[in-house]
Design an enzyme around this catalytic site. Structure first.
Site, mmCIF file in Angstrom:
data_model
loop_
_atom_site.group_PDB
_atom_site.id
_atom_site.type_symbol
_atom_site.label_atom_id
_atom_site.label_comp_id
_atom_site.label_asym_id
_atom_site.label_seq_id
_atom_site.Cartn_x
_atom_site.Cartn_y
_atom_site.Cartn_z
ATOM 1 N N ASP A 32 0.866 -1.169 0.000
ATOM 2 C CA ASP A 32 0.000 0.000 0.000
ATOM 3 C C ASP A 32 0.904 1.221 0.000
ATOM 4 O OD1 ASP A 32 -2.896 1.066 1.985
ATOM 5 O OD2 ASP A 32 -2.198 1.566 -0.024
ATOM 6 N N GLY B 26 0.899 4.026 1.670
ATOM 7 C CA GLY B 26 1.223 4.738 2.901
ATOM 8 C C GLY B 26 0.222 5.823 3.212
ATOM 9 N N GLY B 27 -0.614 6.199 2.251
ATOM 10 C CA GLY B 27 -1.585 7.269 2.474
ATOM 11 C C GLY B 27 -2.521 6.956 3.617
ATOM 12 N N PHE B 28 -3.112 5.781 3.567
ATOM 13 C CA PHE B 28 -4.086 5.384 4.596
ATOM 14 C C PHE B 28 -3.432 5.379 5.964
ATOM 15 C CE2 PHE B 28 -7.941 3.535 6.019
ATOM 16 C CZ PHE B 28 -7.633 2.591 6.971
ATOM 17 N N GLN C 196 -11.849 6.724 -5.390
ATOM 18 C CA GLN C 196 -12.362 7.321 -4.174
ATOM 19 C C GLN C 196 -13.772 7.857 -4.467
ATOM 20 O OE1 GLN C 196 -11.141 7.154 -1.154
ATOM 21 N NE2 GLN C 196 -9.107 6.349 -1.586
ATOM 22 N N GLY D 187 -11.482 4.013 0.326
ATOM 23 C CA GLY D 187 -12.479 4.859 0.980
ATOM 24 C C GLY D 187 -13.684 4.122 1.517
ATOM 25 N N ASP E 68 -7.941 -7.559 1.012
ATOM 26 C CA ASP E 68 -7.002 -7.628 2.138
ATOM 27 C C ASP E 68 -7.748 -7.175 3.382
ATOM 28 O OD1 ASP E 68 -6.609 -4.521 1.809
ATOM 29 O OD2 ASP E 68 -5.542 -5.105 3.658
ATOM 30 N N CYS F 13 -11.946 -28.291 9.322
ATOM 31 C CA CYS F 13 -10.702 -27.634 8.898
ATOM 32 C C CYS F 13 -9.508 -28.589 8.877
ATOM 33 C CB CYS F 13 -10.415 -26.472 9.851
ATOM 34 S SG CYS F 13 -8.992 -25.481 9.363
ATOM 35 N N CYS G 243 -6.302 -27.334 8.773
ATOM 36 C CA CYS G 243 -5.086 -26.565 9.103
ATOM 37 C C CYS G 243 -4.315 -27.252 10.222
ATOM 38 C CB CYS G 243 -5.471 -25.145 9.509
ATOM 39 S SG CYS G 243 -5.863 -24.922 11.255
ATOM 40 N N CYS H 166 -6.124 -27.386 13.620
ATOM 41 C CA CYS H 166 -7.328 -28.239 13.710
ATOM 42 C C CYS H 166 -7.074 -29.700 13.359
ATOM 43 C CB CYS H 166 -8.405 -27.701 12.769
ATOM 44 S SG CYS H 166 -8.926 -26.037 13.159
ATOM 45 N N HIS I 131 -4.932 -20.759 11.920
ATOM 46 C CA HIS I 131 -6.290 -21.231 11.588
ATOM 47 C C HIS I 131 -7.095 -20.160 10.852
ATOM 48 C CE1 HIS I 131 -10.285 -22.800 11.586
ATOM 49 N NE2 HIS I 131 -10.657 -21.628 12.085
HETATM 50 C C1 LIG Z 1 -9.559 -1.445 7.127
HETATM 51 N N1 LIG Z 1 -10.237 -0.573 6.219
HETATM 52 C C2 LIG Z 1 -9.551 0.023 5.221
HETATM 53 N N2 LIG Z 1 -8.245 -0.197 4.932
HETATM 54 C C3 LIG Z 1 -7.955 0.644 3.909
HETATM 55 C C4 LIG Z 1 -6.733 0.851 3.249
HETATM 56 C C5 LIG Z 1 -5.511 0.031 3.641
HETATM 57 C C6 LIG Z 1 -5.633 -1.379 3.059
HETATM 58 N N3 LIG Z 1 -4.755 -2.324 3.759
HETATM 59 C C7 LIG Z 1 -3.345 -2.096 3.511
HETATM 60 C C8 LIG Z 1 -2.481 -3.047 4.301
HETATM 61 C C9 LIG Z 1 -2.576 -2.838 5.797
HETATM 62 C C10 LIG Z 1 -1.164 -2.885 6.307
HETATM 63 C C11 LIG Z 1 -0.275 -3.296 5.174
HETATM 64 C C12 LIG Z 1 -1.016 -2.887 3.929
HETATM 65 C C13 LIG Z 1 -6.686 1.861 2.236
HETATM 66 N N4 LIG Z 1 -5.495 2.116 1.589
HETATM 67 C C14 LIG Z 1 -5.437 3.117 0.679
HETATM 68 N N5 LIG Z 1 -4.277 3.399 0.060
HETATM 69 N N6 LIG Z 1 -6.542 3.870 0.345
HETATM 70 C C15 LIG Z 1 -7.753 3.656 0.918
HETATM 71 O O1 LIG Z 1 -8.742 4.354 0.594
HETATM 72 C C16 LIG Z 1 -7.859 2.608 1.923
HETATM 73 C C17 LIG Z 1 -9.074 2.354 2.577
HETATM 74 C C18 LIG Z 1 -9.108 1.372 3.581
HETATM 75 N N7 LIG Z 1 -10.099 0.964 4.404
HETATM 76 ZN ZN LIG Z 2 -8.160 -24.794 11.403
#
Ligand SMILES: CNc1nc2c(CCNCC3CCCC3)c3nc(N)[nH]c(=O)c3cc2[nH]1
Ligand SMILES: [Zn+2]
Length: 390
Positions: free
Chosen positions: A92, A94-96, A195, A222, A272, A310, A312, A315, A354
């Site tokens: 990702d 880094g913005g979030f 977005q 978003g 993710d 499961c 894994c 389990c 698990h």
């Molecule tokens: C949990 N909810 C949520 N996550 C968002 C994330 C992060 C997604 N997960 C990245 C991993 C977490 C750690 C390593 C990478 C978002 N990332 C970005 N760039 N923009 C979003 O609008 C954006 C929106 C998000 N909403």
């Molecule tokens: Zn399991």
């Protein structure tokens, strides 16, 4: 490099089965991507990730920039060599993460200025800096730097005008990310991020502008930012299937097992979420027949494993034969309850294995049902199993 091949589309939904070929290997979609923020999926060895069928994991530009820093990353030739993961990695931008710093940051058109949560140093993140860091990390999929439009700020719901302003800045940062990515001659794939907050008209404008820029793949950002579930479901119903069918679609930060199955039906290929790993560490276990809290005394003397279906390691142990198939090598709920009560480190290690196995296996069953043209039957079975109770 990125090649996405659409193998099958489900006749009764937007679900599709695909193959994603990246520099470090091939990924079968729909797929769940375990989160490894600091260059590790917390408490899980790479060999266990291979065993449970993880095909691609996530890393985080922001965190890895803070620690261990770019010089060390450069010295190792990128994140794969550093964390000894030889399959694809998505980072990702880094913005979030910077947004999550809350007050400790200042946003301008140029970028974001903030104090390092590690040592207080004044730092600056821009689309260009984010691309430079992700190029050093050499991740297979790079995310543009964007602004994750908040759902609400201090109880004030984000207005359409505010969401538009934020979406338009992310669009300008998409252009700058793409230009810098090209200037760096990065051989991997850069994704644009849609977005637009909870406003379908803004989502439409955002996706049209990004499609115009012709990215190899697209993310929907978003959402899963504290909005009511029905609002998230509304964006999921609106946006993913309007993105190009021949390119991968990644829904960021989502979600529960139910969200993943719904997301697949809405046309999403990649997910993710920190839930399987984070919930594992606080004793919440996902199973085919519902979720369970290990702390609950009712597990005190239960010889069954976490999930009787499961296979894994937690389990079904080394044999990999599930309880339902007659296997008795797994750890019992009684033992897992005991580890949880004692705060033993083996507890979170086993519940993490698990929960990740559960999410990855769920997506494997989704792929198989799509291959067999049985996705709607799968959804019905999934729903009734999850309602059965553990
Ligand atoms: C949990 N909810 C949520 N996550 C968002 C994330 C992060 C997604 N997960 C990245 C991993 C977490 C750690 C390593 C990478 C978002 N990332 C970005 N760039 N923009 C979003 O609008 C954006 C929106 C998000 N909403
Ligand atoms: Zn399991």
């Amino acid at each position: 490099m990125l090649q996405f091949d659409l193998l099958k589309t489900d006749p009764s939904s937007h679900a599709r089965r695909g193959t994603l070929t990246l520099n470090h290997g091939v990924v079968q979609t729909p797929i769940f991507m375990p989160v490894g923020t600091y260059g590790t999926v917390k408490g899980v060895m790479p060999r266990s990730l291979h065993e449970m069928g993880a095909q691609i994991i996530l890393g985080n530009t922001f965190h890895l920039w803070m620690r261990p820093g770019l010089d060390i990353m450069k010295g190792f030739g990128g994140l794969h060599q550093f964390e000894k993961w030889d399959k694809p990695i998505l980072t990702d931008s880094g913005g979030f993460q910077v947004w999550s710093l809350g007050e400790m940051r200042k946003i301008t058109e140029e970028g974001v200025t903030f104090a390092s949560p590690v040592n207080g140093d004044k730092l600056f993140m821009s689309p260009e800096v984010s691309m430079q860091i992700q190029t050093i990390l050499n991740s297979d999929i790079v995310m543009q730097l964007d602004e994750c439009t908040p759902y609400e700020t201090k109880g004030h719901l984000t207005t359409e005008a505010e969401a538009r302003k934020s979406m338009e800045m992310s669009r300008r940062w998409a252009v700058r990310s793409k230009d810098e990515f090209a200037r760096l001659e990065n051989p991997n794939a850069l994704f644009g991020i849609v977005q637009g907050g909870m406003f379908e008209n803004l989502r439409q404008e955002s996706l049209e502008a990004l499609v115009e820029m012709d990215f190899p793949g697209y993310a929907i950002g978003g959402v899963s930012v504290g909005e009511p579930k029905e609002q998230m479901l509304q964006i999921m119903a609106h946006t993913p299937h309007r993105l190009p069918a021949h390119k991968p679609r990644y829904l960021m930060g989502v979600g529960t097992p139910e969200d993943l199955v719904q997301g697949v039906a809405d046309g999403v290929d990649m997910f993710d979420c920190v839930m399987p790993t984070r919930n594992a560490r606080n004793g919440t276990v996902f199973t085919r027949f519902g979720d369970l809290k290990l702390r609950n005394a009712r597990h005190k003397n239960d010889p069954q494993p976490l999930d009787t279906s499961c296979t894994c390691h937690a389990c079904a142990g080394a044999s990999g034969v599930s309880w339902d198939q007659g296997g008795r090598d797994g750890f019992s709920r009684a033992y897992m309850h005991h580890l949880d009560r004692c705060g033993e480190m083996l507890g979170p290690m086993l519940t993490t294995i698990h929960n990740l196995h559960y999410y990855l296996n769920l997506m494997r069953e989704v792929r198989e049902s799509l291959d067999a043209g049985q996705f709607s039957q799968f959804r019905a079975q999934f729903k009734s199993d999850r309602a059965r109770g553990v």
